[in-house]
Design a protein around this motif. Structure first.
Motif, PDB file in Angstrom:
ATOM      1  N   THR A 295       0.809  -1.216   0.000  1.00  0.00           N
ATOM      2  CA  THR A 295       0.000   0.000   0.000  1.00  0.00           C
ATOM      3  C   THR A 295       0.843   1.267   0.000  1.00  0.00           C
ATOM      4  OG1 THR A 295      -0.132  -0.091   2.418  1.00  0.00           O
ATOM      5  CG2 THR A 295      -1.954  -1.083   1.177  1.00  0.00           C
ATOM      6  N   THR A 296       2.113   1.147   0.370  1.00  0.00           N
ATOM      7  CA  THR A 296       2.987   2.315   0.445  1.00  0.00           C
ATOM      8  C   THR A 296       4.227   2.078  -0.412  1.00  0.00           C
ATOM      9  OG1 THR A 296       2.231   2.761   2.705  1.00  0.00           O
ATOM     10  CG2 THR A 296       4.243   3.864   1.986  1.00  0.00           C
ATOM     11  N   PHE A 297       4.446   2.985  -1.358  1.00  0.00           N
ATOM     12  CA  PHE A 297       5.559   2.891  -2.289  1.00  0.00           C
ATOM     13  C   PHE A 297       6.544   4.015  -1.996  1.00  0.00           C
ATOM     14  CE2 PHE A 297       1.840   1.075  -4.274  1.00  0.00           C
ATOM     15  CZ  PHE A 297       2.291  -0.045  -4.957  1.00  0.00           C
ATOM     16  N   PHE A 298       7.778   3.658  -1.691  1.00  0.00           N
ATOM     17  CA  PHE A 298       8.841   4.645  -1.485  1.00  0.00           C
ATOM     18  C   PHE A 298       9.641   4.775  -2.781  1.00  0.00           C
ATOM     19  CE2 PHE A 298       7.795   3.466   2.788  1.00  0.00           C
ATOM     20  CZ  PHE A 298       8.112   4.555   3.593  1.00  0.00           C
ATOM     21  N   GLU A 299       9.619   5.950  -3.392  1.00  0.00           N
ATOM     22  CA  GLU A 299      10.483   6.212  -4.537  1.00  0.00           C
ATOM     23  C   GLU A 299      11.743   6.876  -4.000  1.00  0.00           C
ATOM     24  OE1 GLU A 299      10.823   8.537  -8.839  1.00  0.00           O
ATOM     25  OE2 GLU A 299       8.962   8.677  -7.691  1.00  0.00           O
ATOM     26  N   ILE A 300      12.869   6.185  -4.101  1.00  0.00           N
ATOM     27  CA  ILE A 300      14.103   6.623  -3.443  1.00  0.00           C
ATOM     28  C   ILE A 300      15.151   6.928  -4.499  1.00  0.00           C
ATOM     29  CG2 ILE A 300      15.864   6.029  -1.739  1.00  0.00           C
ATOM     30  CD1 ILE A 300      13.833   3.927  -0.649  1.00  0.00           C
ATOM     31  N   GLY A 301      15.477   8.216  -4.629  1.00  0.00           N
ATOM     32  CA  GLY A 301      16.451   8.635  -5.617  1.00  0.00           C
ATOM     33  C   GLY A 301      16.043   9.936  -6.268  1.00  0.00           C
ATOM     34  N   PRO A 302      16.823  10.392  -7.268  1.00  0.00           N
ATOM     35  CA  PRO A 302      16.527  11.682  -7.898  1.00  0.00           C
ATOM     36  C   PRO A 302      15.247  11.658  -8.729  1.00  0.00           C
ATOM     37  CG  PRO A 302      18.278  10.533  -9.070  1.00  0.00           C
ATOM     38  CD  PRO A 302      18.013   9.736  -7.835  1.00  0.00           C
ATOM     39  N   GLY A 303      14.531  12.780  -8.722  1.00  0.00           N
ATOM     40  CA  GLY A 303      13.337  12.914  -9.542  1.00  0.00           C
ATOM     41  C   GLY A 303      12.117  12.240  -8.951  1.00  0.00           C
ATOM     42  N   GLN A 304      11.006  12.371  -9.681  1.00  0.00           N
ATOM     43  CA  GLN A 304       9.747  11.762  -9.246  1.00  0.00           C
ATOM     44  C   GLN A 304       9.039  11.072 -10.414  1.00  0.00           C
ATOM     45  OE1 GLN A 304       7.300  14.596  -7.126  1.00  0.00           O
ATOM     46  NE2 GLN A 304       8.819  14.894  -5.526  1.00  0.00           N
ATOM     47  N   ALA A 305       9.811  10.554 -11.344  1.00  0.00           N
ATOM     48  CA  ALA A 305       9.219   9.920 -12.525  1.00  0.00           C
ATOM     49  C   ALA A 305       8.394   8.697 -12.165  1.00  0.00           C
ATOM     50  CB  ALA A 305      10.318   9.540 -13.519  1.00  0.00           C
ATOM     51  N   LEU A 306       8.881   7.902 -11.209  1.00  0.00           N
ATOM     52  CA  LEU A 306       8.166   6.668 -10.852  1.00  0.00           C
ATOM     53  C   LEU A 306       6.826   6.978 -10.198  1.00  0.00           C
ATOM     54  CD1 LEU A 306      11.049   4.421  -9.463  1.00  0.00           C
ATOM     55  CD2 LEU A 306      10.233   4.683 -11.815  1.00  0.00           C
ATOM     56  N   ASP A 316      -5.066   4.892  -6.039  1.00  0.00           N
ATOM     57  CA  ASP A 316      -5.078   5.251  -4.618  1.00  0.00           C
ATOM     58  C   ASP A 316      -3.769   4.897  -3.912  1.00  0.00           C
ATOM     59  OD1 ASP A 316      -5.397   2.550  -4.833  1.00  0.00           O
ATOM     60  OD2 ASP A 316      -6.996   2.388  -3.341  1.00  0.00           O
ATOM     61  N   ALA A 317      -2.692   4.714  -4.671  1.00  0.00           N
ATOM     62  CA  ALA A 317      -1.409   4.353  -4.063  1.00  0.00           C
ATOM     63  C   ALA A 317      -0.882   5.471  -3.177  1.00  0.00           C
ATOM     64  CB  ALA A 317      -0.392   4.037  -5.153  1.00  0.00           C
ATOM     65  N   ASP A 318      -0.273   5.085  -2.069  1.00  0.00           N
ATOM     66  CA  ASP A 318       0.378   6.026  -1.163  1.00  0.00           C
ATOM     67  C   ASP A 318       1.858   6.054  -1.543  1.00  0.00           C
ATOM     68  OD1 ASP A 318       1.080   7.709   0.867  1.00  0.00           O
ATOM     69  OD2 ASP A 318       0.839   6.246   2.477  1.00  0.00           O
ATOM     70  N   ILE A 319       2.315   7.188  -2.063  1.00  0.00           N
ATOM     71  CA  ILE A 319       3.682   7.293  -2.585  1.00  0.00           C
ATOM     72  C   ILE A 319       4.462   8.281  -1.728  1.00  0.00           C
ATOM     73  CG2 ILE A 319       5.106   7.852  -4.588  1.00  0.00           C
ATOM     74  CD1 ILE A 319       2.460   7.373  -6.255  1.00  0.00           C
ATOM     75  N   ILE A 320       5.638   7.856  -1.279  1.00  0.00           N
ATOM     76  CA  ILE A 320       6.511   8.702  -0.472  1.00  0.00           C
ATOM     77  C   ILE A 320       7.823   8.869  -1.226  1.00  0.00           C
ATOM     78  CG2 ILE A 320       7.762   8.920   1.710  1.00  0.00           C
ATOM     79  CD1 ILE A 320       5.584   7.194   3.002  1.00  0.00           C
ATOM     80  N   ASN A 321       8.141  10.099  -1.598  1.00  0.00           N
ATOM     81  CA  ASN A 321       9.378  10.374  -2.325  1.00  0.00           C
ATOM     82  C   ASN A 321      10.515  10.690  -1.360  1.00  0.00           C
ATOM     83  OD1 ASN A 321       7.215  11.313  -4.587  1.00  0.00           O
ATOM     84  ND2 ASN A 321       9.124  10.613  -5.516  1.00  0.00           N
ATOM     85  N   ILE A 322      11.683  10.139  -1.658  1.00  0.00           N
ATOM     86  CA  ILE A 322      12.888  10.414  -0.873  1.00  0.00           C
ATOM     87  C   ILE A 322      13.983  10.792  -1.854  1.00  0.00           C
ATOM     88  CG2 ILE A 322      14.588   9.497   0.739  1.00  0.00           C
ATOM     89  CD1 ILE A 322      12.483   7.592   1.793  1.00  0.00           C
ATOM     90  N   GLY A 323      14.035  12.103  -2.180  1.00  0.00           N
ATOM     91  CA  GLY A 323      15.014  12.598  -3.123  1.00  0.00           C
ATOM     92  C   GLY A 323      15.592  13.940  -2.730  1.00  0.00           C
ATOM     93  N   SER A 324      15.443  14.287  -1.457  1.00  0.00           N
ATOM     94  CA  SER A 324      16.027  15.516  -0.917  1.00  0.00           C
ATOM     95  C   SER A 324      16.026  15.398   0.599  1.00  0.00           C
ATOM     96  CB  SER A 324      15.222  16.749  -1.348  1.00  0.00           C
ATOM     97  OG  SER A 324      13.956  16.773  -0.699  1.00  0.00           O
ATOM     98  N   VAL A 325      16.764  16.275   1.256  1.00  0.00           N
ATOM     99  CA  VAL A 325      16.793  16.271   2.724  1.00  0.00           C
ATOM    100  C   VAL A 325      15.410  16.587   3.281  1.00  0.00           C
ATOM    101  CG1 VAL A 325      17.708  17.476   4.743  1.00  0.00           C
ATOM    102  CG2 VAL A 325      19.253  16.785   2.907  1.00  0.00           C
ATOM    103  N   ASP A 326      14.712  17.524   2.649  1.00  0.00           N
ATOM    104  CA  ASP A 326      13.354  17.859   3.103  1.00  0.00           C
ATOM    105  C   ASP A 326      12.429  16.659   2.980  1.00  0.00           C
ATOM    106  OD1 ASP A 326      14.103  20.442   3.705  1.00  0.00           O
ATOM    107  OD2 ASP A 326      13.315  21.309   1.854  1.00  0.00           O
TER     108      ASP A 326
END
Length: 338
Positions: A295-306, A316-326
């Protein structure tokens, strides 16, 4: 944490000058990742990520290790932020599954425990070098086709290939990619990327427009990845893979080729060698993960293409981006909520 999560990693095209500089400055774990890549490769990949120049960073031979290094740096910094005294690729937050888009699959294999960081640094540098060589021998490219279903687009590619092969019949060209264009990346419903030798790609793009594609977007890549153009590179890459220490994965990796999980060493070796010439089944990958209860997808890396691809596939996917300190700070807060 009982929520099923997947760690997902981007591929080539997500690179940008300046990527990773913020996390290098704020995270000891991220700094160790960059330092390991620099020492292993024998040049400052980190400076190339942070300062460019853009043309050098965009080159396949550099972009691939750079994206993997930055993605792993953000993963390391994220785990460190969750638990400064006890962190690793999968501690304290362990994924239910890992997956990566194209070269991002190499990152996923590190996160899953199948390859160590030094091994992947050597491997993706060689992967990029071999693919770059094939770009020079058989120039080609890729294009995103929007608003055309796979069956129609498959026919477009077959017709374009047939036309080009007929024209090349008397030329004596021997490269297995000459005249060929194929469906390369099944990114999301209504968004498929085609790839092939330049003349065949041009012909297919024109045919797609004639037959009703809403948009045809040439991608900013320098070669025909995931197509027959890369078959010679795949064969040579197998030698480097055979020399790389690989072990059974601790967490399932969803194959780009089959969109099914694998943990077995021999399957991982086969995947790594064949993947650069085969289609990326990303739509089926996301559908599989959702069917398994992720249910939760972590996109880890530069950009938000995924993230965009996931939203087009699972509304209804829950997507969490990790591509900056913020974004790391926001992700840590979200994990604590979950």
């Amino acid at each position: 944490m009982t929520t099923q999560v997947a760690f997902l990693f981007p591929g080539q095209g997500s690179q940008n000058v300046g990527m990773g500089a913020d996390v290098f400055a704020t995270s000891d774990a991220a700094k160790r990742v960059f330092n390991t890549f620099d020492e292993t490769l024998g040049f400052s990949l980190s400076n190339l990520c942070f300062q460019g120049p853009e043309d050098t960073l965009r080159s396949t031979i550099n972009a691939q290790p750079a994206i993997v290094a930055v993605s792993l740096a953000y993963l390391a910094a994220f785990q460190e932020a969750l638990s400064p005294q006890n962190s690793s690729w999968t501690t304290p937050l362990a994924p239910s599954y890992t997956a990566g888009h194209s070269v991002g699959e190499c990152t996923a294999m590190v996160a899953a425990g199948a390859i160590d960081i030094k091994g992947v640094a050597h491997l993706v540098r060689e992967r990029g070098r071999l693919m770059h060589e094939e770009e020079e021998i058989c120039p080609g490219g890729m294009a995103a086709i929007i608003g055309m279903n796979a069956e129609l687009l498959q026919q477009v590619c077959e017709d374009a290939t047939q036309q080009c092969l007929q024209q090349l019949a008397q030329s004596g060209q021997q490269h297995p990619g000459m005249g060929h264009v194929v469906l390369a990346n099944y990114n999301a419903p209504g968004q498929i990327v085609i790839s092939g030798e330049q003349q065949a790609l041009d012909t297919a793009c024109a045919l797609a427009k004639q037959r009703g594609a809403k948009r045809v977007i040439r991608l900013s890549v320098s070669g025909a990845f995931h197509s027959p153009v890369m078959q010679p590179a795949a064969a040579r890459l197998a030698d480097s893979i055979a020399a790389t220490q690989i072990q059974n994965a601790s967490y399932p990796i969803i194959s780009n080729i089959t969109a099914l999980p694998t943990t077995n060493t021999s399957d991982i070796r086969s995947e790594l060698s064949q993947q650069i010439a085969e289609s990326v089944q990303w739509t089926r990958t996301i559908e599989y993960l959702a069917a398994q209860g992720v249910t939760t997808f972590f996109e880890i890396g530069p950009g938000q293409a995924l993230a965009g691809m996931i939203k087009r596939t699972i509304k209804d996917a829950d997507i969490i981006n990790i591509g900056s300190v913020d974004e790391i700070e926001q992700a840590v807060a979200k994990v604590k909520e979950l």
